[in-house]
Each structure stands twice: as structure tokens, then as C-alpha cells.
Enzyme design. Sequence first.
Site, PDB file in Angstrom:
ATOM      1  N   HIS A  83       6.226   5.814   5.475  1.00 45.63           N
ATOM      2  CA  HIS A  83       5.056   4.945   5.607  1.00 45.63           C
ATOM      3  C   HIS A  83       4.948   4.087   4.354  1.00 45.63           C
ATOM      4  O   HIS A  83       5.061   4.616   3.249  1.00 45.63           O
ATOM      5  CB  HIS A  83       3.798   5.801   5.775  1.00 45.63           C
ATOM      6  CG  HIS A  83       2.629   4.997   6.235  1.00 45.63           C
ATOM      7  ND1 HIS A  83       1.946   4.159   5.385  1.00 45.63           N
ATOM      8  CD2 HIS A  83       2.052   4.863   7.443  1.00 45.63           C
ATOM      9  CE1 HIS A  83       0.990   3.558   6.057  1.00 45.63           C
ATOM     10  NE2 HIS A  83       1.032   3.962   7.302  1.00 45.63           N
ATOM     11  N   TYR A 212      -7.882  -0.027   5.490  1.00 43.85           N
ATOM     12  CA  TYR A 212      -9.079   0.097   4.634  1.00 43.85           C
ATOM     13  C   TYR A 212      -9.981  -1.091   4.978  1.00 43.85           C
ATOM     14  O   TYR A 212      -9.569  -2.244   4.834  1.00 43.85           O
ATOM     15  CB  TYR A 212      -8.695   0.014   3.155  1.00 43.85           C
ATOM     16  CG  TYR A 212      -7.832   1.147   2.663  1.00 43.85           C
ATOM     17  CD1 TYR A 212      -6.479   0.972   2.383  1.00 43.85           C
ATOM     18  CD2 TYR A 212      -8.375   2.417   2.460  1.00 43.85           C
ATOM     19  CE1 TYR A 212      -5.693   2.020   1.923  1.00 43.85           C
ATOM     20  CE2 TYR A 212      -7.586   3.473   2.000  1.00 43.85           C
ATOM     21  CZ  TYR A 212      -6.252   3.263   1.729  1.00 43.85           C
ATOM     22  OH  TYR A 212      -5.469   4.302   1.267  1.00 43.85           O
ATOM     23  N   PRO A 304     -10.750  12.157  -2.666  1.00 41.89           N
ATOM     24  CA  PRO A 304      -9.760  11.981  -1.591  1.00 41.89           C
ATOM     25  C   PRO A 304      -9.380  10.513  -1.344  1.00 41.89           C
ATOM     26  O   PRO A 304      -8.559  10.230  -0.493  1.00 41.89           O
ATOM     27  CB  PRO A 304     -10.463  12.556  -0.363  1.00 41.89           C
ATOM     28  CG  PRO A 304     -11.904  12.535  -0.679  1.00 41.89           C
ATOM     29  CD  PRO A 304     -12.026  12.643  -2.158  1.00 41.89           C
ATOM     30  N   LYS A 308      -4.200  12.271  -3.313  1.00 46.42           N
ATOM     31  CA  LYS A 308      -3.362  12.819  -4.394  1.00 46.42           C
ATOM     32  C   LYS A 308      -3.315  14.341  -4.396  1.00 46.42           C
ATOM     33  O   LYS A 308      -2.458  14.929  -5.049  1.00 46.42           O
ATOM     34  CB  LYS A 308      -3.911  12.348  -5.758  1.00 46.42           C
ATOM     35  CG  LYS A 308      -3.823  10.839  -5.964  1.00 46.42           C
ATOM     36  CD  LYS A 308      -2.410  10.342  -6.155  1.00 46.42           C
ATOM     37  CE  LYS A 308      -2.355   8.849  -6.439  1.00 46.42           C
ATOM     38  NZ  LYS A 308      -0.988   8.320  -6.484  1.00 46.42           N
ATOM     39  N   TYR A 399      -0.391   3.990  -6.166  1.00 55.91           N
ATOM     40  CA  TYR A 399      -0.784   4.483  -4.841  1.00 55.91           C
ATOM     41  C   TYR A 399       0.190   5.562  -4.358  1.00 55.91           C
ATOM     42  O   TYR A 399      -0.197   6.576  -3.807  1.00 55.91           O
ATOM     43  CB  TYR A 399      -0.788   3.301  -3.872  1.00 55.91           C
ATOM     44  CG  TYR A 399      -1.339   3.560  -2.489  1.00 55.91           C
ATOM     45  CD1 TYR A 399      -0.546   3.370  -1.363  1.00 55.91           C
ATOM     46  CD2 TYR A 399      -2.656   3.982  -2.304  1.00 55.91           C
ATOM     47  CE1 TYR A 399      -1.040   3.594  -0.092  1.00 55.91           C
ATOM     48  CE2 TYR A 399      -3.161   4.207  -1.030  1.00 55.91           C
ATOM     49  CZ  TYR A 399      -2.347   4.012   0.061  1.00 55.91           C
ATOM     50  OH  TYR A 399      -2.836   4.246   1.337  1.00 55.91           O
TER      51      TYR A 399
END
Length: 402
Positions: A83, A212, A304, A308, A399
Site C-alpha cells: 500500500h 483522510y 493512532p 505506529k 509516515y
Amino acid sequence: MTERQKSPAEQQSADVVILGAGPAGLTLGNILHAAGIDCVVLERADDAHVRTRARAGFLAANTVRVLERHGLADGLNRRGRPHGTCEFRTEDGSFRLDYGTLGRRELHTVYPQQDLVTDLLARYLDAGGRIAFQAEAQTVRDADGPRPTVTVRDAEGRPGLWRARYVAGCDGRHGAARRSLPPGTRRHHRDHGVTWLGLLAEAPPSMDAVGYAMHPDGFAGHMARTADITRYYLQYEPGAPADAWSEKRIWAALDRRMRTDEHGPLHHGRILQRSVIHLESDVVEQLRHGSLLLAGDAASLPAPAAAKGANLAVLEAELLAEALIDELRRGDSRALDGYSARCLAHIWRAQEFAHWMIQFLHSPVGPAGESFFHESMRRSRVESLRTSRTHQDWFAENYVGL
Ligand code: APR
């Protein structure tokens, strides 16, 4: 010899007693056992619960490398899916970031955590690893000396005692290891002032990206879990119970915030699971207290917003395993002495990025003037990420990276 039975009430011992059979505890157990270290995992839940507890599986490239290094990545390499794209939907338009082509050009592997934990558990048991299910650690004692002990209770409530040379606290934020830390241990906690309603929907993913959405009504998030299950998040009223909104209201809010009128419909479906998540972070200042060492959520809880948690858990488990092997096999305690500082460097890096993501994704609440100031900064950050390649490289590196 494989011990699947519940923990007996009598005294037992192991060089390393690991509390918790999550990503941290099972990665640690596998690496230590493979190195011939005498260890045991004590897990309060039963086998079935450990294997089926659904959690996000968004594995960083480094996590895959660690698992591959120790022969623990067969399942995720067969069934995991690469991904590498985020899509941001904002009041100023939408844009996509193919983060796999940016920064270090690393991808995530989407692999449900319950599948990873099942793989780790199966590998540990097949290799003859010792584990006691339904063995709930109560207290870690005498960690300031060379022979710590762990008191446990089994499913029938019978007491037991384990003697060890080292105890690895991998039992999460509310486990026995944290409860047993010396008084005065410094914990750094941050309440981010944001609440999410986390949802598992019986519906195929609606985007080929992590979505997002920033909207005046609040944040919404979309993450594929499997081909038929999608994870959604909705910024939510603090203190409201998980069942306060009807499914109709939930889908209407998701459609509005994800701007389906501009970008196309979401696949609706039955809401299988709901949970209220209050975004907070915490870090235990020192991860080593004598012969008690912390890893995973027991060590730190990253918010969250940047997925991570499990990645830090695997990273810390490998660092701890290597340090314990050095000490127990060769009497070399340098890595163990440096364990806490090495992990905290990674933890604070992850905390910083999770904090940045929370500021980036959420409109602040607060006095009007301050909100306008923060909101203007937030929109400027979005514009910077949309237009600046340097910013995009920084985002990709943090990220996916650790
Ligand atoms: N005694 C024994 N086992 C315990 C106790 C106890 N007193 N308390 C908790 N446990 C067990 C839990 O049942 C769980 O199986 O410890 C394990 C902790 O596992 P996780 O919560 O998964 O924590 P960790 O391995 O640190 O993984 C961290 O993975 O769960 C995801 O995203 C989540 O950030 C988290 C990450």
C-alpha cells in the site's frame, strides 16, 4: 516441549519471562527462543482470543524487514498487500500522495494484525516455545535485583510464581509491568483533545488509498482492512457513547465529510464494530528498571493517527531480544544498558509525527480567535503538502518510516 496448558500453581522459572502475547511479546519470544534463550510467555487471555483480536495491520517497511530477518514474515509476504497512496479531501480540493514513490520510496504492507499474531504464535509453538495462556501477571517483584519474580493467577484464580533473570513487560499500557514500575517513574502523557468513533464496516473499500477527509463538521478517515471490510473513523463528540449515532447518521456523516457528491459514493454496509477512541499519547521515561524492561504499548502509546503502535512494538522487540541475547549469552550488557535510549529516540520520532498528523487532520476547538489562527495554519500546512515536493518527501519518510 510445547506447553499449551494453563499455568500451574507451583513455582516455575525461565531466564526471560515475557508478559503478553501481542506483537511485542511474540516477536521477542520467537527471536529469543530461536537463539536458545530459556524464555516463557505469560498471556492472560486464551489462545483463541489472542488469535482473533482484530487490530489494524499497517506494517512499515522496517517492520517487514525485522520479521523477514527472523523468518517470521511468510504469512504477510504471502497474504499481505502493498500500500502506498494517501488521498486527502479538503475544503480546498483533494489531492493524492503516492508516498511509495517519495522519501525513501517505502510502502506499507496491509496485513490484519490478528493474522500476524496468529503467525507469530504458530511459529513460536511449532518451535517448541513455552507459553501459558490464561495466566494473568499480577506483580513483578524484586526487579531492582538479579532475580525478579512474577506473581500470576490462572483461569481458576490459583496463584503461581515465576522466577526469572529478566522480565519483559509486553503486556500493554494497563498491564502488570507498568503497575510494577518503581514509584516516581516518569510518564509523559498528552491528551490531544480529539475523540474518534472507530468503525468496522461490512463493506468493500471505497478508495484505493488511505483516505483522510478534513471538513468543517470534523475529520473522517477510510482504511481498507480486507477486500470486504473497511475501517472508518469519524471525529466524534467527546464523552458520547459508541452507540449514540444511528447507522443512518454515521453513513450520512461519512458521505458528507468524504464529499461523496464531488468524489463518488462510499460502499455502505453493516457496522460490525464500534469503539470510541480518545486520542492520547504517553511515554514511560525509562524503559528499563533493573531487570524489568518494557516494549510495545507497555513502553509508549503513540496516538493512532499514524498507525505506529504495532510497528514500534516489533522494532523494540528486536532491539530487546538482541540486547538480552548479548547479555545472557556473552555477558555483554552494553546493548541492554543502551536499550531505553535507543527505543526512546524512535518513540519520540513516532510521537512527533503522530502529533503533527493530529494537528494536520483536525480543526482545533477553542476560543474563536485562536481557532481561526490554528485553522489558517492547518490549511496552510495542507497547501504546503499539496504543492511542496520537499514536504511530501518528509511526509513519506515519517509516515512509513520508523
Ligand atoms: N498478564 C498477562 N498478559 C497480559 C496482562 C497481564 N497482566 N495484561 C495484558 N496482557 C496481554 C494482553 O492480553 C495482550 O495479549 O498483553 C498483550 C498486549 O498486547 P498488545 O496490546 O497488542 O500490545 P503490544 O504487543 O505492545 O502491541 C502494540 O499492537 O495491539 C496493537 O496497535 C496495537 O499499539 C498496539 C500494538
